[in-house]
Design a protein around this motif. Structure first.
Motif, PDB file in Angstrom:
ATOM      1  N   GLY A   1      25.957 -83.087 -54.238  1.00 37.64           N
ATOM      2  CA  GLY A   1      27.146 -82.248 -54.256  1.00 37.64           C
ATOM      3  C   GLY A   1      27.378 -81.539 -55.574  1.00 37.64           C
ATOM      4  N   VAL A   2      26.455 -81.657 -56.510  1.00 34.37           N
ATOM      5  CA  VAL A   2      26.590 -81.024 -57.819  1.00 34.37           C
ATOM      6  C   VAL A   2      25.319 -80.260 -58.135  1.00 34.37           C
ATOM      7  N   THR A   3      25.480 -79.022 -58.622  1.00 37.76           N
ATOM      8  CA  THR A   3      24.328 -78.221 -59.028  1.00 37.76           C
ATOM      9  C   THR A   3      24.643 -77.576 -60.363  1.00 37.76           C
TER      10      THR A   3
ATOM     11  N   PHE B   1      30.311 -69.933 -65.770  1.00 39.13           N
ATOM     12  CA  PHE B   1      31.459 -69.884 -64.859  1.00 39.13           C
ATOM     13  C   PHE B   1      31.278 -68.797 -63.808  1.00 39.13           C
ATOM     14  N   ALA B   2      30.944 -67.587 -64.256  1.00 36.96           N
ATOM     15  CA  ALA B   2      30.876 -66.443 -63.339  1.00 36.96           C
ATOM     16  C   ALA B   2      29.733 -66.565 -62.346  1.00 36.96           C
ATOM     17  N   SER B   3      28.658 -67.218 -62.729  1.00 34.73           N
ATOM     18  CA  SER B   3      27.499 -67.308 -61.838  1.00 34.73           C
ATOM     19  C   SER B   3      27.813 -68.058 -60.543  1.00 34.73           C
ATOM     20  N   GLU B   4      28.797 -68.952 -60.586  1.00 39.10           N
ATOM     21  CA  GLU B   4      29.160 -69.709 -59.383  1.00 39.10           C
ATOM     22  C   GLU B   4      29.708 -68.807 -58.279  1.00 39.10           C
ATOM     23  N   LEU B   5      30.151 -67.608 -58.646  1.00 44.28           N
ATOM     24  CA  LEU B   5      30.659 -66.664 -57.640  1.00 44.28           C
ATOM     25  C   LEU B   5      29.553 -66.200 -56.705  1.00 44.28           C
ATOM     26  N   TYR B   6      28.323 -66.261 -57.175  1.00 40.51           N
ATOM     27  CA  TYR B   6      27.198 -65.697 -56.426  1.00 40.51           C
ATOM     28  C   TYR B   6      26.212 -66.740 -55.911  1.00 40.51           C
TER      29      TYR B   6
ATOM     30  N   HIS C   1      33.057 -78.845 -58.936  1.00 39.24           N
ATOM     31  CA  HIS C   1      32.272 -79.926 -59.526  1.00 39.24           C
ATOM     32  C   HIS C   1      31.208 -79.368 -60.473  1.00 39.24           C
ATOM     33  N   ASP C   2      30.601 -78.265 -60.095  1.00 37.30           N
ATOM     34  CA  ASP C   2      29.589 -77.648 -60.954  1.00 37.30           C
ATOM     35  C   ASP C   2      30.201 -77.245 -62.295  1.00 37.30           C
ATOM     36  N   TRP C   3      31.352 -76.573 -62.239  1.00 40.66           N
ATOM     37  CA  TRP C   3      32.030 -76.174 -63.480  1.00 40.66           C
ATOM     38  C   TRP C   3      32.407 -77.392 -64.321  1.00 40.66           C
ATOM     39  N   ALA C   4      32.965 -78.394 -63.644  1.00 39.52           N
ATOM     40  CA  ALA C   4      33.448 -79.577 -64.361  1.00 39.52           C
ATOM     41  C   ALA C   4      32.308 -80.294 -65.083  1.00 39.52           C
TER      42      ALA C   4
END
Length: 284
Positions: free
Chosen positions: A56-58, A100-105, A113-116
């Motif tokens: 669940g985390v990348t 942060f921004a890359s998670e949008l795509y 979770h990825d950001w955290a």
């Protein structure tokens, strides 16, 4: 030879080599910077691998590692006088914005979770280790940079002494659990024994250095106490991290000692606490 004896020999050899490398790394400022940049990168790489395997985390392992190493080098450049302008941190800030921004795509399962975990790699590992440069370097009023190997080196020496003293005292007298929910093996007796041994060693260091160092005996003993308290907390924090992920060791890169996080967990809280302590002394 039994398996237990083999493990003890392996652990002893690895520990001796580790201590030798750390001590030698502090003898020259260039060696210290290279060593801690390497430690920062290897520890973040290990951390990101562990959280990515949890499910669940990348986390972008490569970029998070590069960002953490860059943060360490940027702080070192400021503290050592190589760079005087805080513009050196701009690439790091751009990297954080990208993460942060890359998670949008990326359409990952749980971007929060990825950001955290991405930011945790920076706040938990990169930032504390970068504080080693704050302990080691100081720009004097005349503009000359002073390298003091003793304070950061003694932080690690006190951690090692505390571990050894706590193990011996806990084995002999341990009855009352320090934090059974997180680390059942730790006892109050062990922690007190380790702390007392550190205070003795810190006092001896202060006596040995005498007036050749700005810290006197009481100041060294105060530093030792800070390292004991926050080093123990750092150990417990990593134990909670491993318990949350359901793992025993963070890795196996250090035979008999686990991974990088296992080896540097105490320092991740002891180093920042030492910085606060040293700056508090300067303000008094």
């Amino acid at each position: 030879m039994t398996e237990k004896q083999k493990n003890l020999i392996t652990r002893t050899i690895t520990g001796a080599l580790f201590v030798a490398i750390m001590v030698c790394g502090f003898l020259r400022p260039e060696a210290m910077l290279f060593l801690f940049a390497l430690i920062t990168g290897m520890t973040i790489w290990e951390f990101c691998g562990l959280v990515n395997e949890a499910g669940g985390v990348t986390v972008n392992r490569f970029i998070a590692t590069v960002a953490g190493v860059y943060l360490f080098l940027a702080v070192a450049a400021i503290r050592s006088g190589i760079v005087a302008n805080f513009v050196v941190f701009v690439p790091y800030l751009l990297t954080i914005i990208y993460l942060f921004a890359s998670e949008l795509y990326l359409k990952n399962e749980n971007p929060i979770h990825d950001w955290a975990y991405t930011m945790l790699s920076q706040m938990y590992i990169a930032l504390p280790l970068s504080m080693a440069s704050v302990l080691a370097f100081d720009v004097q009023p005349d503009g000359l940079v002073h390298y003091d190997m003793m304070v950061p080196l003694m932080v690690f020496v006190f951690l090692w002494v505390n571990d050894s003293g706590a193990y011996c005292a806990g084995s002999l007298f341990g009855r009352h659990k320090l934090f059974p929910r997180i680390s059942p093996g730790k006892t109050w007796e062990g922690s007190i024994g380790g702390g007392l041994l550190v205070l003795i060693v810190a006092g001896a260091v202060g006596w040995w250095l005498g007036q050749s160092h700005p810290l006197n005996i009481l100041m060294w003993m105060g530093l030792g106490l800070v390292v004991v308290v926050f080093g123990t907390l750092g150990d417990l924090v990593e134990s909670l991290f491993k318990r949350t992920l359901g793992i025993k060791d963070s890795g196996n890169i250090l035979p008999g000692h686990g991974g990088m996080l296992d080896r540097f967990d105490s320092s991740l809280m002891a180093i920042p606490a030492a910085v606060v302590y040293i700056y508090t002394l300067q303000l008094l």
